[in-house]
Enzyme design. Structure first.
Site, mmCIF file in Angstrom:
data_model
loop_
_atom_site.group_PDB
_atom_site.id
_atom_site.type_symbol
_atom_site.label_atom_id
_atom_site.label_comp_id
_atom_site.label_asym_id
_atom_site.label_seq_id
_atom_site.Cartn_x
_atom_site.Cartn_y
_atom_site.Cartn_z
ATOM 1 N N TYR A 160 61.840 6.253 100.432
ATOM 2 C CA TYR A 160 62.536 6.960 101.537
ATOM 3 C C TYR A 160 63.573 7.786 100.630
ATOM 4 C CZ TYR A 160 64.160 6.256 106.202
ATOM 5 O OH TYR A 160 64.368 6.534 107.856
ATOM 6 N N LYS A 237 57.411 -7.146 101.352
ATOM 7 C CA LYS A 237 55.966 -7.229 101.378
ATOM 8 C C LYS A 237 55.506 -7.583 99.864
ATOM 9 C CE LYS A 237 52.225 -6.523 103.639
ATOM 10 N NZ LYS A 237 51.856 -7.630 104.689
ATOM 11 N N ASP A 338 55.756 -8.027 107.485
ATOM 12 C CA ASP A 338 55.000 -7.955 108.775
ATOM 13 C C ASP A 338 55.339 -9.254 109.699
ATOM 14 O OD1 ASP A 338 53.688 -9.583 106.955
ATOM 15 O OD2 ASP A 338 51.756 -8.283 107.309
ATOM 16 N N ASP A 362 64.525 0.489 108.047
ATOM 17 C CA ASP A 362 64.294 1.477 109.110
ATOM 18 C C ASP A 362 63.353 1.007 110.166
ATOM 19 O OD1 ASP A 362 64.489 3.851 110.318
ATOM 20 O OD2 ASP A 362 63.132 4.790 109.156
HETATM 21 O O1 LIG Z 1 67.163 10.862 108.899
HETATM 22 C C1 LIG Z 1 66.268 11.012 109.563
HETATM 23 O O2 LIG Z 1 65.652 11.952 110.339
HETATM 24 C C2 LIG Z 1 65.829 9.438 110.133
HETATM 25 C C3 LIG Z 1 66.404 8.584 109.641
HETATM 26 C C4 LIG Z 1 66.216 7.124 110.246
HETATM 27 O O3 LIG Z 1 65.443 7.128 111.125
HETATM 28 C C5 LIG Z 1 67.259 6.252 110.204
HETATM 29 O O4 LIG Z 1 67.739 5.976 109.069
HETATM 30 O O5 LIG Z 1 67.100 4.999 110.821
HETATM 31 MG MG LIG Z 2 65.440 4.789 111.762
#
Ligand SMILES: O=C(O)CCC(=O)C(=O)O
Ligand SMILES: [Mg+2]
Ligand SMILES: NC(=O)C1=CN([C@@H]2O[C@H](COP(=O)(O)OP(=O)(O)OC[C@H]3O[C@@H](n4cnc5c(N)ncnc54)[C@H](OP(=O)(O)O)[C@@H]3O)[C@@H](O)[C@H]2O)C=CC1
Length: 473
Positions: A160, A237, A338, A362
């Site tokens: 991320y 995972k 999972d 997320d």
């Molecule tokens: O920053 C974004 O566009 C998505 C971030 C996201 O989905 C989140 O942090 O849950």
């Molecule tokens: Mg999100």
């Protein structure tokens, strides 16, 4: 020094000591309206916050809002591509606690996420997303009330982070060549693996410091929960990604069994202790056999390792944790990512705090939100040691923007988290109470209305739902 905004002339700053906020009675709080549905969500939410603070403290406490600009609004104020102006960063730096609406991130090329950028710039390493069911909320699940989990998502690392190279770029090609010709062949465990030459490449860093500071906050939170909710599950995972997700798990356990030794027991330790509780003279080997069912078919060196583990656990914590005392401690266990997606559906009441890395967090936060009533009811907080930004789990839901339609519950509950973080529990409780009562009376927005039995028609508008919450304080 600000270029285009001016801080309010009344109100005071929130400051930080030892990672916790010190909050005056009249804090200045910067807010970002947000893109898309932010235009509907923010005014409805602010109205509820102001009404709750007024009702709870009768003027003794008051938030002074400071409008700052990020995203589309910032481009209107500061010029093309000025999505994240320095003014706005300076305001968050100066005032410490902020709240925001959602911000758009284009897929593929173009700008990177402003949401992620804010988390990284202010080192807001703990993304906290509670998923709790409010009675009467329609859910696709049969027993949604059994779900009451808080996701602790590491917020600054993992894939991320966005360090990646496009397929065909010079660096991607160089990196693939270096990996294929040098690094992979010199790592025997990777055998003859090779990366396809036409790959894009992303990097997944997971650090010990990053993992442990997240798990530390998760355990500290667990210690504030009722005894029956004092469980922290490390979600990873690690069977597949051993040196990143597997390491996260190991570092989590290491922290729990060192820094929080007197407060925590791991699941495996609890098995060893309870085996001895059931049979006081159980041998080390028999105990090892019971905690690892495959024990008898293991090679001797592995068996020795498990026996050594049993002995060291009993030597170290039998006195302090044995004879059932471990049942009073925070239970730290781990689950593979999972499987946790099905576990929160099949056995939701076994889980409380789920601590995990950025991408897993997320995914799991949207999935858990679906059980508890959907994204319209899913709040969140991004917490660091010297700043915090509160925001809903969902995004800008562009097709609903400007229609006064979406559920502001998510942003309002993010504000509840902010008020609780500030220690303004009375105002937070009024809002939770008002929201629960409004839903119980079937006063809801479209997202909940369409799932209710019978469906609510017409549903409340976004702004009307805010009014219903206030009426029901
Ligand atoms: O920053 C974004 O566009 C998505 C971030 C996201 O989905 C989140 O942090 O849950
Ligand atoms: Mg999100
Ligand atoms: N922190 C942030 O600011 C985040 C930003 N984003 C960004 O948002 C943009 C849009 O993302 P997208 O994938 O559409 O995901 P969204 O989370 O914005 O929306 C997906 C769906 O969730 C439902 N939903 C979202 N918000 C609400 C609400 N307040 N009330 C009721 N229902 C709601 C709607 O479902 P339905 O239409 O079925 O009713 C909506 O279509 C992207 O640019 C993405 O990057 C995404 C996540 C977080």
């Amino acid at each position: 020094m600000y270029e285009k905004i001016t801080p309010p002339t009344t109100g005071s700053k929130i400051t930080f000591a030892n990672g916790e906020p010190i909050v005056p009675d009249n804090p200045i709080i910067p807010f970002i309206r947000g893109d898309g549905t932010g235009i509907d969500l923010w005014p409805a939410s602010q109205k509820v916050f102001d009404a709750a603070v007024q009702a709870a403290y009768g003027g003794k406490r008051k938030i002074t809002w400071f409008k700052i600009y990020v995203g589309d609004e910032a481009c209107e104020q500061y010029g093309t591509y000025q999505y994240l102006p320095e003014d706005s960063l300076e305001a968050i730096r100066e005032f410490g606690v902020a709240i925001k609406g959602p911000l758009t991130t284009p897929i593929g090329g173009g700008i990177r996420s402003l949401n992620v950028a804010l988390r990284q710039i202010f080192d807001l390493y703990a993304c906290v997303r509670p998923c709790k069911y409010y009675t009467g909320t329609p859910s696709p699940h049969r027993y949604p009330e059994k779900l009451d989990v808080i996701i602790y998502r590491e917020n600054t690392e993992d894939i991320y982070l966005g360090i990646e190279w496009k397929q065909g770029s010079e660096i991607a090609d160089r990196l693939i060549k270096y990996l294929n010709e040098d690094l992979i062949p010199s790592t025997p465990e990777h055998g003859k693996k090779q990366l396809p030459l036409d790959s894009g490449i992303g990097i997944k860093p997971i650090s010990k410091k990053g993992s442990q500071r997240l798990v530390r906050r998760a355990i500290q939170h667990a210690l504030r929960l009722p005894k029956n909710k004092q469980t922290v599950t490390l979600v990873h995972k690690g069977n597949i990604m051993k040196y990143t997700e597997g390491a996260f798990r190991d570092w989590g356990y290491e922290l729990a069994t060192t820094e929080f030794r007197s407060d925590c027991v791991t699941e495996r330790e609890s098995w060893i202790l309870s085996n001895k509780e059931k049979k006081a003279d159980i041998s080390i080997e028999e105990n090892a056999r019971q905690i690892d069912p495959g024990y008898d078919s293991m090679p001797p060196d592995k068996q020795e390792k498990i026996c050594a583990e049993v002995k060291s656990v009993l030597d170290a914590i039998w006195e302090t944790h044995g004879n059932g005392k471990w049942k009073e401690k925070v239970m730290v266990n781990d689950r593979i990512a999972d499987s946790i997606f099905q576990q929160i559906q099949t056995r939701p009441d076994e889980y409380s705090i789920l601590a995990t890395m950025n991408l897993n967090g997320d995914y799991i936060s949207d999935a858990a939100a679906a059980i508890a009533g959907g994204l319209g009811m899913a709040p969140g907080a991004n917490i660091g040691d010297s700043a915090a930004i509160f925001e809903a789990t969902h995004g800008t839901a562009p097709k609903h923007a400007g229609l006064d339609r979406v559920n502001p519950g998510s942003v309002i509950l993010s504000g509840v988290m902010m008020l609780e973080y500030m220690g303004w529990q009375e105002a937070a409780d009024l809002i939770k109470n008002g929201l629960a009562k409004a839903i119980a009376q079937r006063e809801v927005t479209y997202d909940l209305a369409r799932l209710m039995e019978p469906p609510v028609d017409p549903p409340l508008k976004c702004s009307e739902f805010a009014d219903a919450i206030i009426r029901n304080f």
